[in-house]
Design an enzyme around this catalytic site. Structure first.
Site, PDB file in Angstrom:
ATOM      1  CE  LYS A  64      -1.201   1.167   3.884  1.00 38.55           C
ATOM      2  NZ  LYS A  64      -1.632   1.725   5.164  1.00 38.55           N
ATOM      3  CB  THR A  65       3.523   2.467   2.252  1.00 46.02           C
ATOM      4  OG1 THR A  65       2.711   2.135   3.375  1.00 46.02           O
ATOM      5  CG2 THR A  65       4.192   3.797   2.499  1.00 46.02           C
ATOM      6  CG  ASP A 252      -1.975   5.752   4.279  1.00 49.99           C
ATOM      7  OD1 ASP A 252      -2.402   4.710   3.768  1.00 49.99           O
ATOM      8  OD2 ASP A 252      -1.011   5.795   5.071  1.00 49.99           O
ATOM      9  CD  GLU A 253      -3.956   2.781   7.420  1.00 46.52           C
ATOM     10  OE1 GLU A 253      -4.931   2.040   7.152  1.00 46.52           O
ATOM     11  OE2 GLU A 253      -2.911   2.374   7.915  1.00 46.52           O
ATOM     12  CD  GLN A 333      -4.932  -3.925   7.347  1.00 44.00           C
ATOM     13  OE1 GLN A 333      -4.162  -3.501   8.192  1.00 44.00           O
ATOM     14  NE2 GLN A 333      -4.575  -4.143   6.093  1.00 44.00           N
ATOM     15  NE  ARG A 679      -0.830  -6.387  10.883  1.00 43.66           N
ATOM     16  CZ  ARG A 679      -0.871  -5.693   9.754  1.00 43.66           C
ATOM     17  NH1 ARG A 679       0.035  -4.785   9.513  1.00 43.66           N
ATOM     18  NH2 ARG A 679      -1.809  -5.916   8.856  1.00 43.66           N
TER      19      ARG A 679
END
Length: 862
Positions: A64-65, A252-253, A333, A679
């Site tokens: 994503k980043t 983002d997010e 998420q 994670r």
DNA sequence: CGCCCCTATTTTTTT
DNA sequence: AATAGGGGCG
């Protein structure tokens, strides 16, 4: 270490000239798309689809980043916009920092020119400072933190004669915060909700709170966005200015955005148009938000109308053209619904931004097959999702393990041993994390690790700027910078003690209210009268004189020096130097760190502007240590080995969430589980205990329903290594994992009965992996998560026990370097004398805390 | 004005 | 069980 990401000073509104064609052409020719080469087709599409709205559904570990930063690089190298024409928002400073860092790697120096990359709040705050007067503020307004907010509300409650026992200020702060999160100004709050607090006074209190903020020249976090929205609505010309400036918007997010953030984004993302007046539409929307926001969770996804649909009538589409906005997020998420995040924002993206292109990133580059399968299977039980199927090309790896323990102590022992085994294999402790649902679970692990001498760090917990000494110091500086800042003045007027108590403050308040002047000015006036007793009057006069002096010095002294002078002359430093309590040294250290951190800013004003928004600690990853944190703070991180303890009904999923949020709450808990599992890169290990101590009382728990939702094929049930009280055979259902009975039947196995018997005898729990009865003493060391002001920033000049981001426990040697009757200092117990030595364990008679057994690495020679 | 004792509280966390 | 905050008393 403190890290500031924003430049300290804003000199002017950056201009928005179009990018020069020549530069663009050159960039295209020379750079080429070499930064695109490592991307998979979906990622590449997400990067290259520059026009129109784009929603990137990026599952965990799908890059994503990377997509976000590459997209920015792409926009720049294509010459589509200059750095100052890209608005790029994140939720946390950490995320913003990460993006800047990665952009820097990709582009070299050019990051300096990205003034609009930051958190929602820092960007909102920056915009608000440009137009402060439109919000009845001055551009040097103070950003209040929660504590200030509550103190202010408390005053308002008192003024209204409302029993703040029955109607706590905190509760009102929460309500107001919730309203602001939903984009509601006082007049827009639905009357039903406004009446909920203090028999109908809630709305009025919100309104008077806002009035007070203006008088204090202050804004709270919510205002940073809400006032933006209001200014944009009331001044279309200003809105247009920003709409024109921002050629591209990246978010983002996105799944974590709340209504206010959504409104803010939507306003900015509309293409500038002189035809449509956004104002009318926006206000209508806000009203509908107000009306329907009542019970956001009630209907969850299926039926609830979105509070803020972007109204698009036929034929209006072109006029209402939405520009290049790219939102990246993962509905699976979304774990911040409880603080106002609207999953609906992401679920309704296509509806809100007509013509949006939705791109799914489903290839996971992080976890093994088994882990990914387990996580996917779990999250598939949620109904309100956009649906993604994560896949990996990695091998299956090890199965996810599920381990039952008799109680939480055994759980901690088991995990401790497992960690030691991993360590023996030569793996780094940095690659090990324990993710808990609630922070009170941490204590047991800390106790255990301290006993084992296993280095660990706690991530999360109290922030640097929330520490009392930091807030005190900031309050001094705030009063210098903004004399109208009554809250700051009140905070420090009697710190250190100057004999200015409630009576004096009350008098000042009366004066200030009567004449409508700030407390500081009231103090100046009162000193000239004889209303105060001579002693108080003298003290107060000194305080006023000191501030006058400091303000004068401000002109000729560097701000860091000024801060040092203020701390010294006010007696504040001395106050802590005289303090013999254990954490005084840490506080002094923190103050030094604060002054040091000011160097990164040009001046006092710049420092204060950003301190409450951007100040943030840096994760000290340089020491090898196990990470201990909540599932929430784990989002965005990854580790080779992840331990997931406490999978029990009531704890995880949390009973409270279930009670308050019903099915939506359960789904959010499940997403939390999904976040936890994803994670892990190589190994995920789930634990549950049959007995857990909650608030001091032992209670029996049943395994989490989420365990039943894991796919049997990817999960292995294992034996606790912590010296199992379950008996040797691990007597519970190894076969039918999808079946609740597998666990239910456990309770009649011989192992369980034996354990029960052991427990009744009182001997069962310590027998296994315990190393003598040292836990009780060791337990008293840990408290970095519960004591707000424990430890300091830097590990170097202090004992080994420090706070988050730093080494907490250090391995102990075999022989002690201390001798009998040595004078020693302990972080928690203060000064004492060694009375007995047993290896590295010392018995110390503390001056204040009495006699304690302590590991020698926790004390230093006094 | 300050200290001490009692009582109520106890998820998750950013800005 | 532990802790923080408030209230009451000296």
């Amino acid at each position: 270490m403190i890290r500031m990401t924003e430049p300290s000073k804003i000199t002017s509104v950056p201009d928005h000239q179009p990018a020069a064609g020549g530069i663009a052409a050159r960039a295209r020719a020379s750079v080429g798309p070499k930064y695109l080469s490592g991307l998979n087709p979906e990622q590449r599409e997400a990067v290259e689809t520059l026009d129109g709205p784009v929603l990137v559904l990026a599952g965990a570990g799908t890059g994503k980043t990377r997509v976000l930063t590459t997209r920015i690089a792409h926009i720049l190298s294509q010459g589509r916009a200059r750095p100052a024409e890209i608005l790029s928002v994140t939720f946390t400073n950490k995320a913003a920092r990460e993006m800047k860092h990665r952009l820097g790697q990709m582009l070299g120096h050019a990051v300096e020119g990205m003034p609009w990359l930051g958190t929602f709040h820092s960007i909102g705050g920056r915009i608000l400072r440009f137009h402060a007067e439109l919000a009845q503020l001055k551009s040097n307004f103070t950003v209040l933190d929660v504590d200030d907010q509550v103190r202010l509300l408390k005053q308002l409650l008192q003024a209204e004669n409302i029993d703040d026992k029955r109607w706590p200020a905190r509760m009102l702060a929460g309500l107001i915060d919730g309203w602001k999160n939903r984009g509601l100004t006082p007049s827009q709050v639905p009357s039903g909700e406004a009446a909920m607090f203090a028999n109908g006074k809630g709305g009025k209190l919100y309104a008077s709170y806002q009035e007070r903020l203006k008088i204090l020249n202050a804004a709270d976090f919510g205002d940073l966005l809400l006032e933006n929205i209001r200014i944009f609505r009331e001044h279309p010309d200003i809105l247009r200015q920003y709409q024109q400036r921002f050629k591209f918007i990246l978010v983002d997010e996105y799944q974590d955005t709340n209504v206010a953030q959504y409104l803010w984004l939507r306003l900015l993302s509309q293409a500038p148009s002189s035809l449509a007046s956004p104002r009318v539409r926006e206000e209508a929307d806000a009203q509908s938000a107000a009306g329907e926001g009542d019970s956001p969770q009630a209907g969850f996804v299926e039926a609830a109308p979105h509070p803020n649909p972007l109204p698009v009538k036929d034929g209006e589409r072109e006029k209402n053209h939405v520009k290049n906005i790219c939102c990246v997020g993962d509905d699976d998420q979304s774990i911040y619904g409880w603080r106002g995040a609207e999953v609906d924002n992401i679920l309704r993206f296509e509806h809100d931004f007509p013509g949006a292109k939705v791109i799914r990133l489903e290839r996971n580059y992080r976890s093994t097959g088994h882990i990914l399968a387990a996580a996917s299977h779990l999250i598939a039980h949620n109904e309100g999702r956009l649906g993604k199927t994560l896949r990996t090309e990695d091998h299956d790896g090890e199965k996810v393990t599920v381990t039952g323990s008799w109680d939480s102590e055994e759980e901690a022992r088991g995990i401790g041993e497992e960690i030691e085994q991993i360590q023996r294999k030569g793996e780094k402790l940095n690659e090990i994390a324990i993710l808990v649902r609630a922070s009170y679970q941490m204590r047991e692990f800390e106790d255990r690790f301290v006993t084992l001498g296993l280095p660990y760090r706690v991530i999360g917990g109290p922030r640097f700027y929330e520490r009392a000494e930091i807030r005190d110091a900031l309050a001094y500086l705030r009063v210098i910078n903004s004399p109208a800042d009554d809250l700051a003045f009140e905070r420090i007027v009697n710190v250190p003690k100057r004999g200015l108590g409630d009576a004096t403050i009350q008098l000042l308040h009366d004066h200030a209210r009567k004449r409508r002047i700030p407390l500081f000015d009231a103090a100046r006036a009162v000193v000239e009268t004889d209303e105060l007793k001579p002693k108080a009057r003298g003290s107060l006069r000194d305080v006023v004189a000191q501030f006058d002096r400091w303000r004068a010095q401000r002109e000729v002294t560097a701000h860091t020096d000024l801060a040092q002078i203020v701390l010294d002359e006010s007696g504040y430093t001395e106050m802590w130097q005289k303090d013999r309590s254990a954490d005084a040294a840490g506080r002094l250290e923190n103050l030094k760190e604060l002054v040091r951190s000011m160097e990164e800013f040009e001046n006092l004003q710049g420092f204060l502007e950003h301190i409450s928004l951007v100040m943030d600690r840096e994760g000290g990853a340089e020491d090898d240590a196990v990470s201990l944190m909540t599932l929430h703070s784990a989002k965005g991180l990854e580790f080779d080995n992840v331990f997931l303890p406490g999978w029990e009904e009531g704890l995880f999923p949390s009973q409270r969430t279930l009670d308050e949020q019903g099915r939506a709450g359960l789904e959010e808990e499940r997403r939390l589980g999904h976040v936890g599992l994803t994670r892990a890169r190589r190994r995920a290990m789930i634990y549950f205990a049959t007995n857990r101590r909650i608030h001091g009382t032992w209670s029996t728990t049943i395994p989490s329903r989420f365990l039943d939702e894991l796919p049997a094929a990817n999960v292995e049930i294992t034996e606790s290594k912590g010296g199992s009280a379950w008996g040797g055979t691990g007597g519970y259902g190894a076969s039918r994992f999808d079946d609740m009975e597998a666990f239910g039947s456990t309770y009649s196995t011989p192992g369980w009965q034996r354990a029960q018997a052991n427990r009744n005898r009182g001997g069962g729990r310590n027998g296994g992996g315990g190393r003598g009865g040292f836990e009780e003493e060791a337990a008293t060391f840990s408290s970095s998560s519960s004591g707000p002001d424990f430890g300091s920033f830097s590990s170097r000049r202090r004992g080994p026990l420090t706070i988050e981001g730093e080494l907490v426990a250090k391995s102990t040697g075999t022989t002690s370097e201390f001798s009998l009757s040595d004078r020693v200092f302990h972080q928690k117990f203060g000064y004492g004398r060694v009375t007995k030595i047993d290896g590295n364990k010392l018995t110390i008679a503390f001056d204040k805390a009495g006699e304690k057994k302590v590991v020698d690495s926790f004390v230093q020679r006094a």
